[in-house]
Design a protein around this motif. Structure first.
Motif, PDB file in Angstrom:
ATOM      1  N   ASP A  28       0.833  -1.204   0.000  1.00 43.44           N
ATOM      2  CA  ASP A  28       0.000   0.000   0.000  1.00 43.44           C
ATOM      3  C   ASP A  28       0.863   1.247   0.000  1.00 43.44           C
ATOM      4  OD1 ASP A  28      -2.531  -1.279   0.207  1.00 43.44           O
ATOM      5  OD2 ASP A  28      -2.095  -1.707   2.302  1.00 43.44           O
ATOM      6  N   PRO A  29       0.322   2.340  -0.316  1.00 45.32           N
ATOM      7  CA  PRO A  29      -0.901   2.600  -1.064  1.00 45.32           C
ATOM      8  C   PRO A  29      -0.787   2.113  -2.498  1.00 45.32           C
ATOM      9  CG  PRO A  29      -0.161   4.593   0.055  1.00 45.32           C
ATOM     10  CD  PRO A  29       0.907   3.571   0.200  1.00 45.32           C
ATOM     11  N   VAL A  30      -1.884   1.616  -3.007  1.00 40.28           N
ATOM     12  CA  VAL A  30      -1.903   0.964  -4.320  1.00 40.28           C
ATOM     13  C   VAL A  30      -1.480   1.910  -5.436  1.00 40.28           C
ATOM     14  CG1 VAL A  30      -3.405  -0.203  -5.983  1.00 40.28           C
ATOM     15  CG2 VAL A  30      -3.686  -0.624  -3.549  1.00 40.28           C
ATOM     16  N   ASN A  31      -1.896   3.158  -5.365  1.00 43.79           N
ATOM     17  CA  ASN A  31      -1.608   4.089  -6.456  1.00 43.79           C
ATOM     18  C   ASN A  31      -0.270   4.796  -6.331  1.00 43.79           C
ATOM     19  OD1 ASN A  31      -2.322   5.609  -4.276  1.00 43.79           O
ATOM     20  ND2 ASN A  31      -3.601   7.040  -5.401  1.00 43.79           N
ATOM     21  N   PRO A  38       7.272   5.690  -3.509  1.00 42.52           N
ATOM     22  CA  PRO A  38       7.481   4.301  -3.082  1.00 42.52           C
ATOM     23  C   PRO A  38       6.321   3.820  -2.208  1.00 42.52           C
ATOM     24  CG  PRO A  38       8.872   5.775  -1.820  1.00 42.52           C
ATOM     25  CD  PRO A  38       8.182   6.614  -2.852  1.00 42.52           C
ATOM     26  N   TYR A  39       6.194   2.529  -2.095  1.00 40.98           N
ATOM     27  CA  TYR A  39       5.214   1.940  -1.175  1.00 40.98           C
ATOM     28  C   TYR A  39       5.706   2.150   0.246  1.00 40.98           C
ATOM     29  CZ  TYR A  39       3.696  -0.393  -5.413  1.00 40.98           C
ATOM     30  OH  TYR A  39       3.267  -0.656  -6.673  1.00 40.98           O
ATOM     31  N   ASN A  40       4.805   2.209   1.212  1.00 38.15           N
ATOM     32  CA  ASN A  40       5.246   2.408   2.592  1.00 38.15           C
ATOM     33  C   ASN A  40       4.568   1.478   3.582  1.00 38.15           C
ATOM     34  OD1 ASN A  40       2.706   3.514   2.830  1.00 38.15           O
ATOM     35  ND2 ASN A  40       3.423   5.612   2.980  1.00 38.15           N
ATOM     36  N   ARG A  41       3.864   0.469   3.096  1.00 37.98           N
ATOM     37  CA  ARG A  41       3.190  -0.452   4.014  1.00 37.98           C
ATOM     38  C   ARG A  41       2.996  -1.809   3.351  1.00 37.98           C
ATOM     39  NH1 ARG A  41      -2.314   1.900   5.368  1.00 37.98           N
ATOM     40  NH2 ARG A  41      -1.174   3.183   4.010  1.00 37.98           N
ATOM     41  N   ILE A  42       3.184  -2.859   4.126  1.00 38.58           N
ATOM     42  CA  ILE A  42       2.927  -4.223   3.666  1.00 38.58           C
ATOM     43  C   ILE A  42       1.946  -4.843   4.649  1.00 38.58           C
ATOM     44  CG2 ILE A  42       3.913  -6.493   3.167  1.00 38.58           C
ATOM     45  CD1 ILE A  42       6.631  -5.055   2.839  1.00 38.58           C
ATOM     46  N   THR A  43       0.878  -5.437   4.123  1.00 38.61           N
ATOM     47  CA  THR A  43      -0.126  -6.072   4.963  1.00 38.61           C
ATOM     48  C   THR A  43      -0.227  -7.539   4.579  1.00 38.61           C
ATOM     49  OG1 THR A  43      -1.364  -4.005   4.972  1.00 38.61           O
ATOM     50  CG2 THR A  43      -2.529  -5.970   5.719  1.00 38.61           C
ATOM     51  N   ALA A  44      -0.065  -8.414   5.549  1.00 38.79           N
ATOM     52  CA  ALA A  44      -0.217  -9.846   5.302  1.00 38.79           C
ATOM     53  C   ALA A  44      -1.706 -10.174   5.228  1.00 38.79           C
ATOM     54  CB  ALA A  44       0.441 -10.651   6.407  1.00 38.79           C
ATOM     55  N   ILE A  45      -2.052 -11.062   4.325  1.00 37.17           N
ATOM     56  CA  ILE A  45      -3.447 -11.482   4.202  1.00 37.17           C
ATOM     57  C   ILE A  45      -3.508 -13.000   4.204  1.00 37.17           C
ATOM     58  CG2 ILE A  45      -4.229  -9.408   3.006  1.00 37.17           C
ATOM     59  CD1 ILE A  45      -4.024 -10.909   0.382  1.00 37.17           C
ATOM     60  N   ASP A  46      -4.702 -13.515   4.146  1.00 41.38           N
ATOM     61  CA  ASP A  46      -4.968 -14.948   4.121  1.00 41.38           C
ATOM     62  C   ASP A  46      -4.565 -15.579   5.449  1.00 41.38           C
ATOM     63  OD1 ASP A  46      -6.076 -17.139   2.902  1.00 41.38           O
ATOM     64  OD2 ASP A  46      -4.219 -17.757   1.925  1.00 41.38           O
ATOM     65  N   ARG A  47      -3.700 -16.541   5.448  1.00 47.66           N
ATOM     66  CA  ARG A  47      -3.376 -17.279   6.686  1.00 47.66           C
ATOM     67  C   ARG A  47      -2.126 -16.765   7.393  1.00 47.66           C
ATOM     68  NH1 ARG A  47      -2.029 -20.497   2.307  1.00 47.66           N
ATOM     69  NH2 ARG A  47       0.137 -21.128   2.249  1.00 47.66           N
ATOM     70  N   TYR A  48      -1.489 -15.734   6.868  1.00 44.83           N
ATOM     71  CA  TYR A  48      -0.255 -15.226   7.459  1.00 44.83           C
ATOM     72  C   TYR A  48      -0.517 -13.957   8.264  1.00 44.83           C
ATOM     73  CZ  TYR A  48       1.923 -18.406   4.178  1.00 44.83           C
ATOM     74  OH  TYR A  48       2.289 -19.516   3.481  1.00 44.83           O
ATOM     75  N   ILE A  49       0.299 -13.774   9.290  1.00 45.74           N
ATOM     76  CA  ILE A  49       0.315 -12.519  10.035  1.00 45.74           C
ATOM     77  C   ILE A  49       1.770 -12.151  10.279  1.00 45.74           C
ATOM     78  CG2 ILE A  49      -1.918 -12.855  11.169  1.00 45.74           C
ATOM     79  CD1 ILE A  49      -0.329 -13.614  13.706  1.00 45.74           C
ATOM     80  N   PHE A  50       2.029 -10.876  10.360  1.00 45.20           N
ATOM     81  CA  PHE A  50       3.372 -10.428  10.680  1.00 45.20           C
ATOM     82  C   PHE A  50       3.459 -10.275  12.192  1.00 45.20           C
ATOM     83  CE2 PHE A  50       3.471  -8.218   6.340  1.00 45.20           C
ATOM     84  CZ  PHE A  50       3.995  -9.350   5.743  1.00 45.20           C
ATOM     85  N   PRO A  51       4.411 -10.944  12.839  1.00 48.19           N
ATOM     86  CA  PRO A  51       4.504 -10.862  14.297  1.00 48.19           C
ATOM     87  C   PRO A  51       5.053  -9.513  14.762  1.00 48.19           C
ATOM     88  CG  PRO A  51       6.250 -12.234  13.423  1.00 48.19           C
ATOM     89  CD  PRO A  51       5.392 -11.838  12.268  1.00 48.19           C
ATOM     90  N   TYR A  52       4.227  -8.749  15.460  1.00 50.11           N
ATOM     91  CA  TYR A  52       4.660  -7.425  15.935  1.00 50.11           C
ATOM     92  C   TYR A  52       5.667  -7.539  17.072  1.00 50.11           C
ATOM     93  CZ  TYR A  52       1.030  -5.422  13.078  1.00 50.11           C
ATOM     94  OH  TYR A  52       0.266  -5.044  12.012  1.00 50.11           O
ATOM     95  N   ALA A  53       5.603  -8.611  17.844  1.00 52.67           N
ATOM     96  CA  ALA A  53       6.534  -8.767  18.963  1.00 52.67           C
ATOM     97  C   ALA A  53       7.947  -9.071  18.467  1.00 52.67           C
ATOM     98  CB  ALA A  53       6.051  -9.865  19.896  1.00 52.67           C
TER      99      ALA A  53
END
Length: 128
Positions: A28-31, A38-53
């Protein structure tokens, strides 16, 4: 600018065995690519999560930065450089003549430069 690979370290042993497919995350952002940003965010979807800890358990291989220097940054650089160049003619911080008038030069960023670079600054909730 472009994302090559995202890999996860599932058991925190610093071996990144799970490689995510392009369908497992969103950038993100898509446009931004169309705007030249440049892009400034990555979001995991489906069965994955990014561990914040444990953020070090996610490895991102990418081309970082901007595709080219934005015109606003180039202009801000020239403005600030010209201000520094003039500064050498006023070693005590006062420019001008008594006949025309004097101006005290401050050590702050030029207000025009500040306005040009404001959209490019990434604020983390703190006032700079």
């Amino acid at each position: 600018v472009s994302l090559n690979q995202i890999a996860l370290d599932d058991d925190f042993d610093q071996t990144y065995t799970t490689i995510l497919a392009a369908s497992d995350y969103l950038i993100d952002p898509v446009n931004n690519a169309r705007r030249g940003w440049p892009y400034n965010r990555i979001t995991a979807i489906d069965r994955y999560i990014f561990p914040y800890a444990y953020p070090q358990s996610v490895r991102v291989q990418a081309v970082w930065g901007w595709p080219s220097v934005p015109a606003e940054i180039s202009m801000a650089t020239k403005l600030q450089a010209s201000r520094l160049f003039i500064r050498r003619q006023s070693p005590f911080g006062i420019a001008g003549t008594p006949e025309i008038g004097t101006v005290r030069l401050t050590s702050r960023l030029d207000p025009d430069v500040e306005a040009l670079i404001r959209p490019f600054r990434k604020m983390s909730g703190l006032v700079a």
